[in-house]
Design a protein around this motif. Structure first.
Motif, mmCIF file in Angstrom:
data_model
loop_
_atom_site.group_PDB
_atom_site.id
_atom_site.type_symbol
_atom_site.label_atom_id
_atom_site.label_comp_id
_atom_site.label_asym_id
_atom_site.label_seq_id
_atom_site.Cartn_x
_atom_site.Cartn_y
_atom_site.Cartn_z
ATOM 1 N N GLY A 1 10.229 3.085 -6.483
ATOM 2 C CA GLY A 1 9.510 4.304 -6.814
ATOM 3 C C GLY A 1 8.789 4.279 -8.143
ATOM 4 N N PHE A 2 8.962 3.190 -8.937
ATOM 5 C CA PHE A 2 8.239 3.097 -10.208
ATOM 6 C C PHE A 2 6.743 3.166 -9.918
ATOM 7 C CE2 PHE A 2 6.045 0.546 -13.431
ATOM 8 C CZ PHE A 2 6.404 1.254 -14.566
ATOM 9 N N ASN A 3 6.021 3.981 -10.686
ATOM 10 C CA ASN A 3 4.609 4.228 -10.416
ATOM 11 C C ASN A 3 3.813 4.200 -11.704
ATOM 12 O OD1 ASN A 3 2.463 6.632 -10.487
ATOM 13 N ND2 ASN A 3 2.512 5.837 -8.404
ATOM 14 N N PHE A 4 2.630 3.590 -11.652
ATOM 15 C CA PHE A 4 1.702 3.737 -12.764
ATOM 16 C C PHE A 4 0.301 3.980 -12.233
ATOM 17 C CE2 PHE A 4 1.299 -0.841 -12.197
ATOM 18 C CZ PHE A 4 -0.056 -1.069 -12.406
ATOM 19 N N ASN A 5 -0.472 4.661 -13.036
ATOM 20 C CA ASN A 5 -1.820 5.050 -12.652
ATOM 21 C C ASN A 5 -2.725 4.926 -13.878
ATOM 22 O OD1 ASN A 5 -3.598 6.352 -10.611
ATOM 23 N ND2 ASN A 5 -3.739 7.922 -12.186
ATOM 24 N N LEU A 6 -3.888 4.336 -13.694
ATOM 25 C CA LEU A 6 -4.881 4.230 -14.759
ATOM 26 C C LEU A 6 -6.213 4.679 -14.183
ATOM 27 C CD1 LEU A 6 -5.818 3.250 -17.589
ATOM 28 C CD2 LEU A 6 -6.220 1.019 -16.533
ATOM 29 N N GLU A 7 -6.909 5.535 -14.931
ATOM 30 C CA GLU A 7 -8.229 5.975 -14.480
ATOM 31 C C GLU A 7 -9.142 6.206 -15.670
ATOM 32 O OE1 GLU A 7 -6.988 9.360 -12.177
ATOM 33 O OE2 GLU A 7 -7.463 10.724 -13.813
ATOM 34 N N PHE A 8 -10.437 6.047 -15.417
ATOM 35 C CA PHE A 8 -11.432 6.287 -16.453
ATOM 36 C C PHE A 8 -12.725 6.764 -15.805
ATOM 37 C CE2 PHE A 8 -11.358 1.841 -15.294
ATOM 38 C CZ PHE A 8 -12.683 1.559 -15.012
ATOM 39 N N GLY A 9 -13.517 7.451 -16.595
ATOM 40 C CA GLY A 9 -14.773 7.966 -16.084
ATOM 41 C C GLY A 9 -15.566 8.670 -17.166
ATOM 42 N N VAL A 10 -16.577 9.388 -16.727
ATOM 43 C CA VAL A 10 -17.430 10.163 -17.616
ATOM 44 C C VAL A 10 -17.589 11.530 -16.979
ATOM 45 C CG1 VAL A 10 -19.746 10.377 -18.603
ATOM 46 C CG2 VAL A 10 -18.669 8.142 -18.434
ATOM 47 N N GLY A 11 -17.512 12.552 -17.806
ATOM 48 C CA GLY A 11 -17.644 13.887 -17.245
ATOM 49 C C GLY A 11 -18.079 14.898 -18.279
ATOM 50 N N TYR A 12 -18.051 16.128 -17.876
ATOM 51 C CA TYR A 12 -18.491 17.231 -18.723
ATOM 52 C C TYR A 12 -17.272 17.903 -19.352
ATOM 53 C CZ TYR A 12 -21.074 21.293 -20.299
ATOM 54 O OH TYR A 12 -21.642 22.268 -21.067
ATOM 55 N N TYR A 13 -17.278 17.996 -20.680
ATOM 56 C CA TYR A 13 -16.230 18.693 -21.413
ATOM 57 C C TYR A 13 -16.751 20.070 -21.789
ATOM 58 C CZ TYR A 13 -13.495 14.450 -21.918
ATOM 59 O OH TYR A 13 -12.743 13.346 -21.664
ATOM 60 N N ILE B 1 2.804 6.760 -16.377
ATOM 61 C CA ILE B 1 3.925 5.971 -15.864
ATOM 62 C C ILE B 1 4.978 6.965 -15.418
ATOM 63 C CG2 ILE B 1 5.819 4.425 -16.464
ATOM 64 C CD1 ILE B 1 3.984 3.056 -18.430
ATOM 65 N N GLY B 2 5.589 6.698 -14.273
ATOM 66 C CA GLY B 2 6.619 7.595 -13.795
ATOM 67 C C GLY B 2 7.268 7.093 -12.527
ATOM 68 N N TRP B 3 7.816 8.027 -11.736
ATOM 69 C CA TRP B 3 8.503 7.672 -10.504
ATOM 70 C C TRP B 3 8.056 8.585 -9.372
ATOM 71 C CZ3 TRP B 3 10.641 6.629 -15.096
ATOM 72 C CH2 TRP B 3 11.243 5.371 -15.220
ATOM 73 N N VAL B 4 7.901 7.957 -8.212
ATOM 74 C CA VAL B 4 7.675 8.715 -6.980
ATOM 75 C C VAL B 4 9.054 9.001 -6.417
ATOM 76 C CG1 VAL B 4 6.759 8.599 -4.642
ATOM 77 C CG2 VAL B 4 5.453 7.642 -6.526
ATOM 78 N N LEU B 5 9.310 10.251 -6.131
ATOM 79 C CA LEU B 5 10.609 10.629 -5.560
ATOM 80 C C LEU B 5 10.591 10.385 -4.053
ATOM 81 C CD1 LEU B 5 11.239 13.917 -7.526
ATOM 82 C CD2 LEU B 5 11.961 11.611 -8.084
ATOM 83 N N GLY B 6 11.663 9.851 -3.525
ATOM 84 C CA GLY B 6 11.747 9.544 -2.106
ATOM 85 C C GLY B 6 11.660 8.042 -1.877
ATOM 86 N N ASP B 7 11.700 7.649 -0.622
ATOM 87 C CA ASP B 7 11.665 6.224 -0.255
ATOM 88 C C ASP B 7 10.266 5.680 -0.368
ATOM 89 O OD1 ASP B 7 14.352 6.284 0.317
ATOM 90 O OD2 ASP B 7 14.023 6.795 2.420
ATOM 91 N N LYS B 8 10.108 4.587 -1.065
ATOM 92 C CA LYS B 8 8.822 3.890 -1.168
ATOM 93 C C LYS B 8 9.075 2.433 -1.002
ATOM 94 C CE LYS B 8 6.593 7.415 -1.342
ATOM 95 N NZ LYS B 8 6.645 7.833 -0.003
ATOM 96 N N VAL C 1 0.838 -1.201 0.000
ATOM 97 C CA VAL C 1 0.000 0.000 0.000
ATOM 98 C C VAL C 1 0.873 1.250 0.000
ATOM 99 C CG1 VAL C 1 -1.986 -1.114 1.088
ATOM 100 C CG2 VAL C 1 -0.267 0.029 2.518
ATOM 101 N N ASN C 2 2.182 1.081 0.078
ATOM 102 C CA ASN C 2 3.098 2.225 0.051
ATOM 103 C C ASN C 2 2.906 3.009 -1.238
ATOM 104 O OD1 ASN C 2 4.133 0.169 1.841
ATOM 105 N ND2 ASN C 2 5.915 1.467 2.078
ATOM 106 N N GLY C 3 3.093 4.307 -1.139
ATOM 107 C CA GLY C 3 2.938 5.162 -2.315
ATOM 108 C C GLY C 3 1.504 5.241 -2.797
#
Length: 175
Positions: free
Chosen positions: A138-150, A168-175, A91-93
């Motif tokens: 620190g390697f990090n990835f995030n995926l999200e989807f939804g519906v909204g108003y443009y 895709i990216g990196w969290v800086l610091g200790d993880k 659950v870190n990061g």
């Protein structure tokens, strides 16, 4: 009077400590390489964060595509820390699933692409579902989807639609 001040300070101390108990990280700074940019996530309550980002975002509609400078913000509620911990998962990061209210404001200048941005503004606001994973280095990835108003001022194309985001990216610091 001394006892009142002492009791007040003790109660205040315990309240402060109780409010700083988070399952989420107190703060984390991320560098994204897919949607080139910077992101800062700060814990505001036990399972809640505010996430702010600035960088290049990919966008597309029926007229074409573009990489456009953007500012975004989210209120995230992470809901499955306990389940992940019970399965001995990280659950870190802020490695968990979340629901969020998301908003993105795109700046006028198209960096790469075939969309003509004109002299206006455009953006997105709405709910999203996502998950984020951060690994030990620190390697990090995030995926999200939804519906909204443009909304936009130059295509006159306001309305509801889908959104999807992947980083895709990196969290800086200790993880």
């Amino acid at each position: 009077m001394k006892y009142s001040i002492t009791i007040f300070l003790l109660v205040f101390h315990f309240l402060i400590n109780a409010q700083t108990t988070h399952n989420v990280e107190g703060h984390q700074f991320k560098i994204n390489i897919i949607n080139l940019g910077l992101e800062y996530e700060i814990g505001i309550a036990q399972n809640q964060t505010l996430d702010f980002g600035a960088g290049l975002q990919f966008g597309a509609n029926s007229a074409g595509y573009a990489f456009i400078p953007a500012l975004n913000g989210q209120y995230r509620y992470y809901y499955n820390f306990e389940r992940r911990l019970s399965k001995n998962k990280r659950v870190n990061g802020n490695s968990a699933n979340y629901v969020a209210v998301s908003g993105t404001f795109f700046l006028e200048e198209v960096i790469i692409g075939n969309l003509d941005s004109g002299d206006g503004y455009f953006g997105f606001a709405g709910p999203v579902y996502g998950f984020q994973r951060t690994y030990p280095k620190g390697f990090n990835f995030n995926l999200e989807f939804g519906v909204g108003y443009y909304f936009d001022s130059f295509f006159d194309d306001d309305g509801f639609g889908p959104t999807i985001s992947f980083s895709i990216g990196w969290v800086l610091g200790d993880k």
